[in-house]
Design an enzyme around this catalytic site. Structure first.
Site, mmCIF file in Angstrom:
data_model
loop_
_atom_site.group_PDB
_atom_site.id
_atom_site.type_symbol
_atom_site.label_atom_id
_atom_site.label_comp_id
_atom_site.label_asym_id
_atom_site.label_seq_id
_atom_site.Cartn_x
_atom_site.Cartn_y
_atom_site.Cartn_z
ATOM 1 C CG LEU A 186 1.285 -1.592 -11.596
ATOM 2 C CD1 LEU A 186 1.718 -2.552 -12.694
ATOM 3 C CD2 LEU A 186 2.515 -0.954 -10.949
ATOM 4 C CG ASN A 223 -1.830 -1.279 4.050
ATOM 5 O OD1 ASN A 223 -2.465 -1.994 3.271
ATOM 6 N ND2 ASN A 223 -2.388 -0.703 5.089
ATOM 7 C CB CYS A 229 -4.423 2.793 5.664
ATOM 8 S SG CYS A 229 -5.771 2.268 6.714
#
Ligand code: ADP
Length: 449
Positions: free
Chosen positions: A269, A227, A279
């Site tokens: 990106l 993450n 999260c």
């Protein structure tokens, strides 16, 4: 491994509920424990308390077949279970570290009722080293309980599909056999994936899943690192987007060229208003804090987090310049969920943007197809919620697209122009086609383009 195991899942959030309904759909007997009465009541009626594509048909069916058993009590569920999955929340503390009180409370309560040989599996995202502490707790019991870290990688909005066709399953444990049993449980989901997808009304997918059995600490670190790396990619793209704005480059063209390098990859990106949700922000701050505890300064992640926090303000400033000030300007923010496909508005950049615009003096109307009610409490009181995109857009000087819901991507721009007073479209996720916007006599503002 038996055809049908008895499984308890603790915690009915996105992670726990998704795991529970999938195991139930495979045919296992699944108890789902939560301390939140309203969540359990909803589930017993066959309803999800959040929007997630495909989840309700699976809940309804498993309730009917009687092998999905939502409950608030540990004893009966845990004492007959072979596998206990911990999926409770790990929110962040004010200092950015992870609050593990729910994780330990669930483990302590479960320990009272687990039989010898039960496998206790941690799906909640926890800092590296947490499992060792829980193993210590379990070693105080006369019963031998195996502990496995089995982090969850699903994305909200694609939770069912991500769990049916995951890129990888990670299981880390001191006991290799226990980790292997957890892998086998997941292979059972993969085997039945096409049937479950049909029941959920989802398109079947093809994906090769990799299985990793690792040591306990590695498994914990894989999750937060994955993450953190995605968050880093987003913030990297956003940093370059700021440069592109100044230098007259187009970030979409830049990252198109960069991402086509297979060593880099195009995913994550996209420049825009930054990441949010339950999260990434807390995983990044949790990783920084856990690294600091080990004496490691992870300033690369501190920088990523700072860039991310700056993005809604950066977009507001860009719009302010184009509008000649924000004071008393009428603006619409479309998109309050932190991403498309979910009703989750936790730490949503769209909400943050709406509040910044409002604080700068703009009159803000916001709308989200699923997240209006979840966003309400984080929005400033003076931000008005609309019941449709059209109602939000009407008579506005500028419209901000803050979440890439299909209905915003495909916005009828001719009608939008007709409804608006002004002509500025701020594409906060670079999701619209600039030429299409400009062809409708609208002014396009993107992030880095
Ligand atoms: P996520 O969506 O990331 O899976 P959430 O925080 O939304 O996580 O959900 C976690 C769930 O765990 C909540 O519904 C909460 O009520 C539940 N929970 C927290 N602590 C316990 C506990 N000790 N026993 C049972 N359920 C718990």
């Amino acid at each position: 491994m038996r055809q049908s195991e008895v499984i308890t899942v603790i915690g009915a959030g996105y992670v726990g509920l998704t795991a529970a309904v999938l195991f139930a759909s495979v045919g296992h007997k699944v108890h789902l424990i939560d301390v939140n009465e309203s969540r359990i009541k909803h589930l017993k009626r066959g309803k999800s308390f959040f929007y997630e594509q495909g989840i309700e048909p699976l809940i309804k069916r498993s309730i009917k077949t009687n092998n999905f058993l939502p409950t608030m009590t540990y004893k009966d569920a845990i004492s007959e279970s072979d596998f206990v999955f911990s999926c409770v929340g790990t929110p962040d503390n004010p200092d950015g570290s992870s609050n593990l009180s729910y994780v330990f409370a669930a483990a302590e309560e479960a320990l009272k009722y687990m039989r010898p040989g039960t496998i206790y599996i941690q799906k909640s995202t926890v800092p590296v080293g947490t499992g060792r502490h829980i193993e210590k707790l379990f070693s105080s019991s006369k019963n031998k309980i195996d502990y496995v870290s089995n982090p969850e990688f699903l994305g909200e909005g694609t939770a069912i599909s991500d769990s049916l066709w995951p890129d990888r399953i990670v299981a880390g444990a001191a006991n290799h056999l226990a980790a292997k049993k957890v892998v086998l449980l997941h292979k059972g989901i993969s085997k039945t994936a096409p049937r479950i997808a049909r029941l959920a009304g989802l398109e079947p997918k093809k994906n090769k899943t990799e299985y990793y059995i690792t040591n306990l600490n590695s498994a914990e670190l894989i999750k937060v690192t994955a993450n953190a790396f995605l968050a880093l990619k987003i913030s990297f793209a956003n940093s370059i987007a700021k440069l592109a704005d100044r230098a007259g480059a187009d970030i979409k063209e830049v990252m198109g060229g960069v991402g086509s390098d297979r060593r880099i990859g195009a995913a994550f990106l996209n420049a825009g208003r930054g990441y949010g949700g339950g999260c990434f922000p807390k995983d990044v701050s949790g990783l920084i804090s856990s690294a600091a505890e080990h004496g490691v300064d992870l300033h690369i992640m501190t920088a990523a987090s700072d860039v991310n926090s700056s993005m809604p303000g950066y977009i507001a400033a860009k719009a302010k310049e184009a509008l000649g000030g924000l004071s008393n300007k009428e603006v619409a923010v479309l998109g309050l969920a932190f991403k498309a496909g979910t009703s989750d508005a936790r730490r949503s950049p769209g909400v943050k943007l709406a509040n910044i615009l409002s604080r700068e003096g703009a009159k803000v109307t916001a709308y989200d197809p699923k997240a209006n009610s979840e966003a309400r409490e984080d929005l400033l009181k003076r931000v008005i919620l609309a019941e449709s995109a059209e109602a939000a857009i009407k008579d506005k000087d500028a419209v901000f697209i803050a979440t890439d819901w299909p209905e915003f991507k495909d916005l009828d721009l001719v009608n939008t122009k007709r409804l608006m007073t002004g002509n500025i479209i701020v594409d906060c996720m670079n999701t619209l086609d600039k030429k299409r916007v400009e062809a409708c006599n609208l002014t396009y503002l993107g992030v880095g383009c």
